[in-house]
Design a protein around this motif. Structure first.
Motif, short mmCIF file in Angstrom:
data_model
loop_
_atom_site.label_atom_id
_atom_site.label_comp_id
_atom_site.label_asym_id
_atom_site.label_seq_id
_atom_site.Cartn_x
_atom_site.Cartn_y
_atom_site.Cartn_z
N UNK A 5 71.47 11.92 -5.04
CA UNK A 5 71.30 11.27 -3.74
C UNK A 5 71.81 9.84 -3.78
N UNK A 6 71.59 9.14 -4.90
CA UNK A 6 72.05 7.76 -5.02
C UNK A 6 73.57 7.68 -4.99
N UNK A 7 74.25 8.52 -5.81
CA UNK A 7 75.71 8.40 -5.87
C UNK A 7 76.39 8.94 -4.62
N UNK A 71 80.60 4.81 -8.26
CA UNK A 71 80.58 5.88 -7.27
C UNK A 71 80.40 5.29 -5.88
N UNK A 72 80.93 5.96 -4.89
CA UNK A 72 80.59 5.68 -3.49
C UNK A 72 80.81 6.96 -2.72
N UNK A 73 79.83 7.35 -1.94
CA UNK A 73 79.93 8.58 -1.17
C UNK A 73 80.15 9.81 -2.04
N UNK A 76 84.03 9.34 -7.46
CA UNK A 76 84.28 8.33 -8.49
C UNK A 76 85.39 7.43 -7.97
N UNK A 77 85.10 6.14 -7.84
CA UNK A 77 86.07 5.17 -7.35
C UNK A 77 86.77 4.44 -8.49
N UNK A 78 86.09 4.37 -9.66
CA UNK A 78 86.62 3.62 -10.79
C UNK A 78 85.82 3.97 -12.02
#
Length: 97
Positions: A5-7, A71-73, A76-78
């Motif tokens: 839920x957090x990520x 993470x966002x939404x 993995x962003x980076x």
């Protein structure tokens, strides 16, 4: 709130994969504490002990510690391994707001 839920949330989540026996991981503790002060509630920082959570380590392909994944939404962003300065981590969080 669960890890999933957090990520999956709207805020960036920086996950620190660490181990209690890891010297560089210990060096990152004050860096992450300073970062938390600077970012406030704009992002979340989560620490995951690789020895206590081997399934998460395998799931995200973590091979060395410290390792960081942003993470966002749910995406993995980076990701990067090694000791990093707070300024670089803050810049990454700001870029992923």
């Amino acid at each position: 709130m669960t890890f999933q839920e957090m990520i999956n949330g709207d805020k960036p989540v920086l996950v620190d994969f660490f181990a209690a026996w890891c010297g560089p991981c210990k060096m990152m503790t004050p860096v992450l504490e300073a970062l938390k002060q600077r970012i406030g509630d704009r992002a979340r920082i989560i620490k995951i002990d690789v020895d206590k959570n081997p399934q998460a380590t395998v799931a995200f392909g973590v091979q060395g510690v410290p390792a960081f994944i942003l993470f966002k939404g749910g995406a993995v962003r980076w990701r990067q391994s090694g000791v990093l300065p707070a300024g670089e981590l803050e810049r990454l969080i700001n870029e992923n707001q």
